[in-house]
Scaffold this active site. Structure first.
Site, PDB file in Angstrom:
ATOM      1  N   HIS A   1       4.996  43.473  17.551  1.00 51.30           N
ATOM      2  CA  HIS A   1       5.069  42.317  18.674  1.00 51.30           C
ATOM      3  C   HIS A   1       3.713  41.697  18.659  1.00 51.30           C
ATOM      4  CE1 HIS A   1       5.841  40.652  22.337  1.00 51.30           C
ATOM      5  NE2 HIS A   1       6.074  41.808  23.064  1.00 51.30           N
TER       6      HIS A   1
ATOM      7  N   LYS B   1      31.716  38.431  20.149  1.00 47.97           N
ATOM      8  CA  LYS B   1      33.013  38.237  19.603  1.00 47.97           C
ATOM      9  C   LYS B   1      32.854  38.608  17.629  1.00 47.97           C
ATOM     10  CE  LYS B   1      33.420  33.827  21.844  1.00 47.97           C
ATOM     11  NZ  LYS B   1      33.375  32.552  21.262  1.00 47.97           N
TER      12      LYS B   1
ATOM     13  N   ARG C   1       7.906  39.553  30.732  1.00 51.96           N
ATOM     14  CA  ARG C   1       6.769  38.900  30.338  1.00 51.96           C
ATOM     15  C   ARG C   1       6.912  38.055  29.108  1.00 51.96           C
ATOM     16  NH1 ARG C   1       5.508  42.987  33.456  1.00 51.96           N
ATOM     17  NH2 ARG C   1       7.052  43.726  32.067  1.00 51.96           N
ATOM     18  N   THR C   2       7.349  38.538  28.031  1.00 51.88           N
ATOM     19  CA  THR C   2       7.370  37.916  26.776  1.00 51.88           C
ATOM     20  C   THR C   2       8.402  36.677  26.887  1.00 51.88           C
ATOM     21  OG1 THR C   2       7.104  39.978  25.631  1.00 51.88           O
ATOM     22  CG2 THR C   2       7.656  38.063  24.292  1.00 51.88           C
TER      23      THR C   2
ATOM     24  N   ARG D   1      13.829  38.462  20.396  1.00 52.82           N
ATOM     25  CA  ARG D   1      13.470  39.601  20.584  1.00 52.82           C
ATOM     26  C   ARG D   1      15.013  40.222  20.130  1.00 52.82           C
ATOM     27  NH1 ARG D   1      10.652  42.689  25.320  1.00 52.82           N
ATOM     28  NH2 ARG D   1       9.050  41.900  24.392  1.00 52.82           N
TER      29      ARG D   1
HETATM   30  N1   CP Z   1       4.786  43.199  27.271  1.00 53.27           N
HETATM   31  C1   CP Z   1       5.890  42.938  27.107  1.00 53.27           C
HETATM   32  O1   CP Z   1       6.375  42.772  25.897  1.00 53.27           O
HETATM   33  O2   CP Z   1       6.579  42.902  28.228  1.00 53.27           O
HETATM   34  P1   CP Z   1       8.258  42.643  28.235  1.00 53.27           P
HETATM   35  O3   CP Z   1       9.056  43.748  27.634  1.00 53.27           O
HETATM   36  O4   CP Z   1       8.423  42.468  29.707  1.00 53.27           O
HETATM   37  O5   CP Z   1       8.560  41.340  27.558  1.00 53.27           O
END
Ligand code: CP
Length: 304
Positions: A131, A82, A53-54, A103
């Site tokens: 998040h 590397k 999603r993100t 991320r």
């Molecule tokens: N909600 C969320 O962060 O989903 P993903 O891990 O799929 O990005």
């Protein structure tokens, strides 16, 4: 209160006015008021950890508004393999784009990236920590049903220890003094310093073991997955795996107005046949990632 030029690392860095500004602008974006406002911009999505999603909603959001997107999903084919450091990666990519979405599995990595980057950094999840853009889309989705966050009653169920979405959203709601229940097995309790922070902000917070202990009606049940990947010891995971499950029957017992939210991905904590109930709003939540992330990109880049 402007987000222009800011890195979005933690909900703790936000004032209530920032939250309201993103919700307001995301509403405008969703209604089609702003077009093509990222034209000429390059967005980097650096995903060192898995995501559906993100990453994809950031990339779709950016492209729909005219931006170019570069980046990677998994660092196996980058120079990290590397031995390149995170700092050198971020300094290098800063020269290729206008904004970095990152991320990473390490808590604090997004803050560090924002300190070495020469462009704004958006934290798309750093370990079990924060998040923040998930929280913005959660708040936006809640506002589509409930105008007043201060009178809301929200129960969080699941992995409250490692669940970064819960840490971020509970903090944001505490700024409105929302009533909060924290429901989890003992092993997965929210860290106490975070609970104290919610209380210090003015929320009434109760920690309980199961849903049945809530004796009054409430508005939202926010369910999370138990995150196998965060456990150092697989035996500890087995002690809590499958310890709660939301079924149609559970939802019917909570009353017809209850809204069921989940940041997704789901494993087995919500039955699939719940998806067709009006109470289930988790896919709507995921789809709201587009206007909300468009609003965040536009506000941070100062193009909206
Ligand atoms: N909600 C969320 O962060 O989903 P993903 O891990 O799929 O990005």
């Amino acid at each position: 209160m402007s987000l222009k030029g800011m890195s979005i690392i933690s909900i703790r860095d936000m004032e209530k006015e920032h939250l309201e500004e993103v919700i307001r602008v995301a509403g405008e974006v969703k209604r089609g008021k702003h077009k093509n406002f990222l034209k000429g911009k390059v967005i980097s999505t650096l995903f060192f950890e898995p995501s559906t999603r993100t990453r994809l909603s950031f990339e779709s959001a950016a492209k729909q508004m005219g931006a170019e997107v570069i980046g990677f999903a998994g660092s196996d084919y980058t120079s990290v393999k590397k031995g390149e450091s995170l700092g050198d990666t971020i300094k290098t990519v800063s020269g290729y784009c206008d904004l970095i979405v990152m991320r990473h599995h390490l808590e604090g990595s997004a803050r560090y990236a924002s300190e070495v980057a020469s462009v704004p950094v958006i934290n798309a999840g750093d370990g079990a920590n924060q998040h923040p853009t998930q929280t913005f889309l959660d708040l936006f989705t809640i506002r589509e049903y409930f105008q007043d966050f201060s009178s809301l009653k929200v129960a969080f169920l699941g992995d409250l220890k490692y669940g970064r979405t819960v840490h971020s959203l509970a903090y944001a709601l505490s700024l409105y003094k929302t009533t909060i229940w924290l429901i989890s097995p003992d092993l997965l309790r929210m860290p106490q310093f975070l609970v104290e922070e919610l209380r210090a902000n003015g929320s009434s917070v109760r920690e309980i073991d199961n849903l049945e202990q809530i004796q009054e009606t409430f508005d939202i049940l926010y369910v999370t997955r138990i995150q196998r990947e965060r456990f150092g010891d697989p035996q500890e995971y087995m002690k809590v795996a499958g310890s709660y499950r939301i079924t149609r029957g559970v939802i019917e017992s909570l009353g017809k107005n209850i809204k069921i939210m989940h940041p997704l991905p789901r494993v087995d904590e919500i039955d699939f046949d719940v998806d067709t109930m009006d109470n289930a709003i988790y896919f709507k939540q995921a789809h709201n990632g587009i206007p909300v992330r468009q609003a965040i990109l536009g506000l941070v880049l100062g193009t909206i």
